[in-house]
Design an enzyme around this catalytic site. Structure first.
Site, short mmCIF file in Angstrom:
data_model
loop_
_atom_site.label_atom_id
_atom_site.label_comp_id
_atom_site.label_asym_id
_atom_site.label_seq_id
_atom_site.Cartn_x
_atom_site.Cartn_y
_atom_site.Cartn_z
N HIS A 20 -43.50 44.09 102.03
CA HIS A 20 -44.67 43.75 101.22
C HIS A 20 -44.23 43.28 99.83
O HIS A 20 -43.40 43.91 99.19
CB HIS A 20 -45.57 44.99 101.11
N ASP A 28 -37.82 21.58 99.71
CA ASP A 28 -37.48 20.24 100.19
C ASP A 28 -35.96 20.09 100.24
O ASP A 28 -35.22 20.99 99.85
CB ASP A 28 -38.13 19.17 99.33
N HIS A 98 -43.36 23.92 86.92
CA HIS A 98 -42.18 23.72 87.76
C HIS A 98 -40.97 24.50 87.24
O HIS A 98 -40.22 25.09 88.03
CB HIS A 98 -41.86 22.23 87.85
N TYR A 120 -42.46 17.67 94.62
CA TYR A 120 -42.96 19.02 94.32
C TYR A 120 -43.47 19.75 95.59
O TYR A 120 -44.44 20.49 95.53
CB TYR A 120 -44.03 19.00 93.24
N ALA A 121 -42.80 19.55 96.70
CA ALA A 121 -43.20 20.15 97.97
C ALA A 121 -42.88 21.63 98.05
O ALA A 121 -43.42 22.35 98.88
CB ALA A 121 -42.52 19.43 99.13
N ASN A 122 -42.01 22.12 97.20
CA ASN A 122 -41.50 23.49 97.28
C ASN A 122 -42.59 24.54 97.08
O ASN A 122 -43.48 24.36 96.25
CB ASN A 122 -40.41 23.68 96.22
#
Length: 128
Positions: A20, A28, A98, A120-122
């Site tokens: 948890h 990426d 970011h 910015y896919a992360n």
């Protein structure tokens, strides 16, 4: 032999060991994986799999409480931002700058690297 679900052995072990509020980064292909953090390599070719592909697989077997993402995603990759919100309406999203995202990532149990090329896919998954 497993009947279905996630077949990747490292990924299965990671999910079984995660508790948890633990963090898992899905990134990426160009994300700088922090030193000392386990790296699970899934990148096959440019674009495959995507962060969303991996997130879908995790969501089927894992309790996701929150997804941390760069607030820049909304402007730089609005289609991806909308897709995440549409496909994961049951998950809380926490946008952060970011730079802050990169400061949080080293706290992850592991970084799962994809072939994604979206700006910015992360994301960082917070275990429920």
């Amino acid at each position: 032999m497993k009947k279905g679900g996630i077949l990747h052995p490292q990924l299965n072990r990671l999910l079984a060991e995660t508790g948890h509020t633990d963090l898992i980064t899905i990134c990426d292909r160009g994300f700088p994986v922090p030193m000392g953090v386990e790296r699970i390599e899934l990148a096959l070719v440019p674009g495959l799999p995507t962060v969303v592909d991996v997130l879908k697989a995790l969501d089927g077997e894992f309790i996701i409480d929150t997804i941390i993402l760069a607030e820049e995603m909304a402007a730089a990759s609005p289609e991806r931002f909308r897709l995440l919100q549409e496909q994961f309406p049951h998950v809380h999203f926490k946008p952060v700058p970011h730079l802050e995202f990169k400061q949080i990532s080293p706290d992850s149990r592991a970084v799962i690297r994809t072939g994604d090329e979206t700006a910015y896919a992360n994301i960082i998954v917070v275990s429920g």
